[in-house]
Design a protein around this motif. Structure first.
Motif, short mmCIF file in Angstrom:
data_model
loop_
_atom_site.label_atom_id
_atom_site.label_comp_id
_atom_site.label_asym_id
_atom_site.label_seq_id
_atom_site.Cartn_x
_atom_site.Cartn_y
_atom_site.Cartn_z
N TYR A 128 27.84 59.83 37.56
CA TYR A 128 29.16 60.23 38.07
C TYR A 128 30.21 60.24 36.95
N THR A 129 29.87 60.88 35.86
CA THR A 129 30.73 60.93 34.68
C THR A 129 32.14 61.43 35.03
N ASN A 130 33.14 60.65 34.66
CA ASN A 130 34.56 61.01 34.81
C ASN A 130 35.02 61.12 36.26
N VAL A 131 34.24 60.61 37.21
CA VAL A 131 34.68 60.61 38.60
C VAL A 131 35.47 59.34 38.86
N GLU A 132 36.75 59.46 39.04
CA GLU A 132 37.63 58.32 39.25
C GLU A 132 37.20 57.54 40.51
N GLY A 133 37.18 56.22 40.36
CA GLY A 133 36.77 55.36 41.46
C GLY A 133 35.30 55.03 41.46
N ASP A 135 33.00 56.05 38.21
CA ASP A 135 32.66 55.83 36.81
C ASP A 135 33.51 54.68 36.25
N ASP A 136 32.89 53.52 36.14
CA ASP A 136 33.63 52.33 35.70
C ASP A 136 34.09 52.42 34.25
N ASP A 137 33.49 53.31 33.47
CA ASP A 137 33.89 53.47 32.07
C ASP A 137 35.28 54.09 31.96
N MET A 138 35.78 54.68 33.04
CA MET A 138 37.12 55.25 33.03
C MET A 138 38.19 54.24 33.43
N ARG A 187 28.18 43.74 41.39
CA ARG A 187 28.60 45.13 41.47
C ARG A 187 29.11 45.62 40.11
N VAL A 188 29.00 46.93 39.90
CA VAL A 188 29.69 47.60 38.81
C VAL A 188 30.72 48.51 39.48
N GLY A 189 31.95 48.05 39.51
CA GLY A 189 32.96 48.77 40.27
C GLY A 189 32.60 48.75 41.73
N LEU A 190 32.34 49.93 42.31
CA LEU A 190 31.98 50.03 43.72
C LEU A 190 30.48 50.04 43.95
N VAL A 191 29.71 50.15 42.89
CA VAL A 191 28.26 50.34 43.02
C VAL A 191 27.51 49.01 42.89
N LEU A 260 36.89 65.45 41.35
CA LEU A 260 36.95 64.55 42.50
C LEU A 260 36.16 65.19 43.64
N PRO A 261 35.48 64.38 44.45
CA PRO A 261 34.73 64.94 45.57
C PRO A 261 35.66 65.45 46.66
N ASP A 262 35.16 66.39 47.44
CA ASP A 262 35.91 66.89 48.58
C ASP A 262 36.17 65.76 49.57
N VAL A 263 37.38 65.67 50.06
CA VAL A 263 37.77 64.57 50.94
C VAL A 263 36.93 64.55 52.21
#
Length: 355
Positions: A128-133, A135-138, A187-191, A260-263
């Protein structure tokens, strides 16, 4: 928040890429993993690291030379991470799994933990590269705003001035805080991370104690607390700076996307391979010194598309990928010089700080 899904087009660009790369390796007859060139480099880096460590701790030179050696030791730490650990953790260092495991565990001796790294990097960041929420690297909040979807604070107006200071803290923060946070929260962020076995727990705490003994207790005993504190801080800050800058020049630029994914559907617009191409950029790929030191991580496009292929093959397969992108009219992001990528990153931070 559930992890988003990728689109599944009828004609997959990813399948086409995999076919072309597979055909290349069949044609040349090479293994996709590392070769003698990589093994020699790994040996040089590890031996150099051990030599500088021993000289600093047991034959400590004049303080000016000692500080320079601390900087070099920090650079070697980052370079071992780029060249040895990174390929090993992805299973591309060698065709032998025990050697991949040994290479990946080099990060344990340097203070971090390969079990946590695999979830954070191999699973979350590469998916999930660069997906806010996700990708914990962001996530460098609250100090930095790295993508448009993150909340802006007043301090971010100046982030293009102080970002290097923040980046330099990464290694120390990673070793002494974030690994423990992942361990406690699982967890890593949400994962969620994979369930840890008994040996994973033993490895986590055992290597943390070994690192503390080698990099804190022993140096303090030999050289004293204050010299150790100064030297270790310089070492850790430089390693963190080098590690973070390389990552940011590949993903956090004016040119890279932050999808960002579709809501409603929680689905991302592109298939996985095209998502990687829009969120990842190369830099200085014709500079052999940079490629050698960074373990081919200036070829981030190739690495993200084919993480199980060793970095020694990236220059060759980059030509195939670039040609395919041209045929399918898909962006292939790259900067000819490292300074151009760095400047793009600075302008990206400046824009996000003031937008």
């Amino acid at each position: 928040m559930a992890t988003p899904k990728f689109s599944r087009p009828d004609i997959s660009f990813h399948l086409e890429l995999k076919k072309r790369i597979s055909d290349y390796f069949k044609e040349v007859g090479y293994s996709q993993t590392g070769n003698s060139q990589l093994f020699i480099k790994a040996t040089v880096l590890v031996v150099a690291f051990l030599a500088f460590y021993v000289h600093l701790v047991f034959f400590t030179p004049h303080w000016a030379f000692a500080l320079l050696e601390c900087v070099i030791l920090g650079a070697l730490t980052a370079s071992i991470g780029f060249n040895v650990m990174h390929d090993g953790a992805h299973g591309s260092f060698s065709r032998y799994q025990w050697l991949n495991k040994a290479a990946g565990m080099s990060i344990n001796f340097l203070g971090a933990n390969v079990f946590m790294w695999k979830t954070k990097h191999n699973v979350v960041h590469h998916s999930y590269t660069n997906v806010e929420g996700v990708d914990d690297d962001m996530n460098a909040r609250p100090f930095l705003r790295l993508c448009p979807a993150q909340k802006r604070y007043k301090i971010h107006r100046f982030q293009h001035y102080y970002f290097l200071l923040t980046y330099s803290l990464l290694y120390l923060y990673w070793v002494f805080f974030t690994d423990y946070k992942k361990y406690v929260t699982q967890r890593v962020g949400l994962v969620p991370i994979q369930k840890m076995k008994v040996m994973d727990h033993i490895s986590f705490w055992g290597f943390k104690l070994i690192h503390a003994a080698l990099f804190i207790v022993l140096p303090i005993y030999v050289v004293g607390f204050l010299p150790w504190l100064v030297g270790f801080t310089v070492y850790g800050l430089f390693a963190g700076l080098m590690l973070t800058v390389v990552f940011q020049l590949a993903h956090s630029l004016e040119e890279t996307a932050f999808p960002l994914p579709d809501v409603q559907t929680n689905k991302l617009e592109d298939e996985w391979a095209i998502h990687q191409l829009k969120t990842t950029a190369n830099f200085a790929t014709n500079n052999k010194v940079i490629s050698w030191v960074l373990g081919g991580l200036n070829f981030q496009v190739e690495h993200h598309l084919f993480p199980k292929i060793s970095h020694v093959h990236y220059p060759a397969i980059s030509k195939i990928i670039k040609e395919a992108c041209c045929e399918y009219n898909i962006p292939y992001l790259e900067h000819a010089k490292m300074r151009l990528a760095f400047w793009s990153h600075v302008k990206h931070l400046k824009m996000l700080g003031r937008a």
